[in-house]
Design an enzyme around this catalytic site. Structure first.
Site, PDB file in Angstrom:
ATOM      1  N   GLY A 275     -26.176 -35.516  42.497  1.00  0.00           N
ATOM      2  CA  GLY A 275     -25.800 -36.918  42.594  1.00  0.00           C
ATOM      3  C   GLY A 275     -24.396 -37.102  42.022  1.00  0.00           C
ATOM      4  N   CYS A 342     -22.165 -61.790  26.852  1.00  0.00           N
ATOM      5  CA  CYS A 342     -22.488 -62.231  25.489  1.00  0.00           C
ATOM      6  C   CYS A 342     -23.376 -61.232  24.756  1.00  0.00           C
ATOM      7  CB  CYS A 342     -23.159 -63.591  25.551  1.00  0.00           C
ATOM      8  SG  CYS A 342     -22.098 -64.769  26.356  1.00  0.00           S
ATOM      9  N   TYR A 370     -23.596 -43.771  39.154  1.00  0.00           N
ATOM     10  CA  TYR A 370     -24.358 -44.613  38.224  1.00  0.00           C
ATOM     11  C   TYR A 370     -23.507 -45.777  37.716  1.00  0.00           C
ATOM     12  CZ  TYR A 370     -27.180 -40.436  38.607  1.00  0.00           C
ATOM     13  OH  TYR A 370     -27.896 -39.379  39.114  1.00  0.00           O
TER      14      TYR A 370
HETATM   15  N1  LLP Z   1     -32.917 -35.279  41.316  1.00  0.00           N
HETATM   16  C1  LLP Z   1     -33.732 -35.950  40.491  1.00  0.00           C
HETATM   17  C2  LLP Z   1     -35.183 -35.760  40.603  1.00  0.00           C
HETATM   18  C3  LLP Z   1     -33.190 -36.821  39.520  1.00  0.00           C
HETATM   19  O1  LLP Z   1     -33.990 -37.473  38.697  1.00  0.00           O
HETATM   20  C4  LLP Z   1     -31.785 -36.990  39.434  1.00  0.00           C
HETATM   21  C5  LLP Z   1     -31.185 -37.901  38.454  1.00  0.00           C
HETATM   22  C6  LLP Z   1     -30.984 -36.269  40.340  1.00  0.00           C
HETATM   23  C7  LLP Z   1     -31.584 -35.406  41.258  1.00  0.00           C
HETATM   24  C8  LLP Z   1     -29.498 -36.371  40.338  1.00  0.00           C
HETATM   25  O2  LLP Z   1     -28.963 -35.960  39.127  1.00  0.00           O
HETATM   26  P1  LLP Z   1     -27.383 -35.789  38.967  1.00  0.00           P
HETATM   27  O3  LLP Z   1     -26.966 -34.679  39.895  1.00  0.00           O
HETATM   28  O4  LLP Z   1     -26.745 -37.079  39.325  1.00  0.00           O
HETATM   29  O5  LLP Z   1     -27.202 -35.441  37.562  1.00  0.00           O
HETATM   30  N2  LLP Z   1     -28.028 -43.007  34.793  1.00  0.00           N
HETATM   31  C9  LLP Z   1     -27.701 -41.758  34.139  1.00  0.00           C
HETATM   32  C10 LLP Z   1     -28.134 -40.569  34.972  1.00  0.00           C
HETATM   33  C11 LLP Z   1     -29.603 -40.567  35.317  1.00  0.00           C
HETATM   34  C12 LLP Z   1     -30.003 -39.429  36.195  1.00  0.00           C
HETATM   35  C13 LLP Z   1     -31.389 -39.607  36.722  1.00  0.00           C
HETATM   36  N3  LLP Z   1     -31.850 -38.586  37.618  1.00  0.00           N
HETATM   37  C14 LLP Z   1     -26.214 -41.743  33.862  1.00  0.00           C
HETATM   38  O6  LLP Z   1     -25.540 -42.728  34.158  1.00  0.00           O
HETATM   39  O7  LLP Z   1     -25.716 -40.783  33.302  1.00  0.00           O
END
Ligand code: LLP
Length: 414
Positions: A275, A342, A370
């Protein structure tokens, strides 16, 4: 890939000046670079060339239709976690045969939707979910392809909120229970066992935990084979980190090669669910300084973006680079970059040494992942516009919300 660079002192997105974008679309405004999106996907494509592999972009990181469209056109698949994300992906032109469905809480209605669309695989996270999926598929006269998301219990060494591969996390099925659960799956009607899945966390900067997790998963793959359960694919999840400040984020090659070595001669299709790595550094949040409040203890620069737009600093204490759009002149001082919301937690950056004047434009970098996806309407703030730059072309890919839209679904009492 430098999608965002200065030309004559002014920060540009590809060939377009951020001053022009602010004038045209207002601020705050999300700005994405198509070239940067394509370049980050290409990095994966290069490593996977010639292999039976599929990149399933994790839609949750940035679910704008145009972003999904860029990836779908290049043949990417998608990792979804809700019926909403499924609808989005399909609306963006995704091939349902390249969609995997993750998440611990899939409802029967979401399963129906995904079964009707004929998605590639359900990443199942618990025994009751297996039972429910079998029942739903039976009702529809369908067979659901499944993999089990196995929790390898390795420490991904990342922020506790985004670490998911430990025993204490709610995700996946326990490693020790996986074999029994696969056997259970094999006994259920209307399911077909397709693969195995694992995701250990996000913003990982060390390839070692990925490889350690894979070792454990492959041990399980062998045990399954010994039990007559032969898998077609292995899903290595997402999680590869990016540089926000000075982190040494591994190259895609350094991340993937050790794992691909282990998978050689295994005859397993490889799925990935990146992601952040695909979109994080392909986007920024453009904001304008509304007020300067220098003070005895702290200097506050109040900008028109806030925690409702970019929640990561408030939520995780995340650091995003904040740079002036016009090359700065004059003396700097440390500024608290804060929004109008706020809450004392409404900050975008602490103590940033900048030379600021009211009306200045600032770019909050690495905001493509995100960012908008986690934004809210807190304080009744309309969500910001999203713009995709493609060379010298500019596409408004989501217009700014209006105040009326914020309460359009509400009613006064009769
Ligand atoms: N696959 C699964 C099952 C996941 O839960 C996630 C992310 C991804 C793939 C993708 O992960 P990435 O490649 O983006 O690391 N909101 C947080 C990140 C939460 C990630 C949740 N799961 C932030 O802003 O850092």
């Amino acid at each position: 890939m430098t999608a965002f660079a200065r030309r004559n002192g002014v920060l540009h997105a590809e060939s377009v000046s951020l001053i022009d974008l602010a004038a045209r679309f207002g601020t705050p405004c999300w700005v994405y670079s198509r070239a940067a999106l394509e370049a980050s996907l290409a990095e994966f494509e290069r490593e996977l060339a010639g292999l039976d592999a599929l990149v399933c972009y994790a839609v949750k990181a940035n679910s704008n239709l145009a972003v999904l469209d860029v990836f779908a056109r290049r043949g990417a698949g998608f990792d979804i976690v809700s019926g909403g994300e499924l609808r989005r992906a399909l609306a963006a032109g995704a091939d349902p045969r390249r969609i995997v469905f993750s998440g611990v809480g899939k409802t029967a209605a979401e399963m129906e939707l995904a079964l009707a669309a004929d998605i590639l695989c359900f990443n199942v996270e618990s025994a009751p979910e297996l039972d429910r999926l079998s029942a739903v598929a039976g009702r529809l006269g369908k067979t659901a392809p499944i993999s089990l998301r196995v929790n390898p219990d390795v420490d991904a060494k990342t922020h506790p909120y985004i670490s998911t591969g430990l025993k204490e996390n709610k995700f996946g099925v326990a490693y020790e229970e996986a074999l029994a659960l696969y056997r259970h799956a094999a006994s259920l009607p209307n399911l077909t066992i397709s693969g195995i899945d694992c995701h250990i966390g996000s913003q990982l900067l060390d390839p070692a935990p990925f490889a350690a997790a894979l070792d454990k998963i492959l041990t399980l793959v062998d045990q399954l084979a010994a039990n007559g359960i032969v898998l077609h694919h292995i899903d290595l999840g997402g999680g590869l980190g990016i540089r926000y400040r000075d982190e040494d984020a591994p190259t895609v090659q350094a991340y993937l090669q050790p794992m691909l070595q282990k998978l050689r001669d295994r005859h397993l299709q490889v799925l990935l669910e990146p992601g952040r790595r695909l979109v994080g550094n392909a986007g920024l949040l453009l904001t304008r300084v509304e007020y300067l409040k220098p003070g005895e203890v702290k200097n506050f620069a109040i900008v028109d973006a806030a925690m409702n737009d970019l929640a990561r600093p408030a939520l995780y204490g995340s650091w995003h680079d904040i740079v002036p759009v016009v090359a700065p002149q004059g003396a700097t001082r440390p500024w608290e970059i804060v929004g109008p919301v706020c809450e004392s937690g409404d900050f975008l950056g602490h103590g940033r040494d900048l030379a600021l004047a009211t009306g200045d434009l600032l770019a909050i970098m690495s905001a493509g992942a995100y960012g908008m996806a986690m934004s809210s309407n807190y304080n009744s703030r309309p969500r910001a516009a999203e713009v995709m730059v493609d060379g010298a072309d500019v596409h408004l890919v989501r217009r700014r919300e209006t105040a009326e839209e914020l309460y359009a679904l509400e009613q006064r009492l009769p």
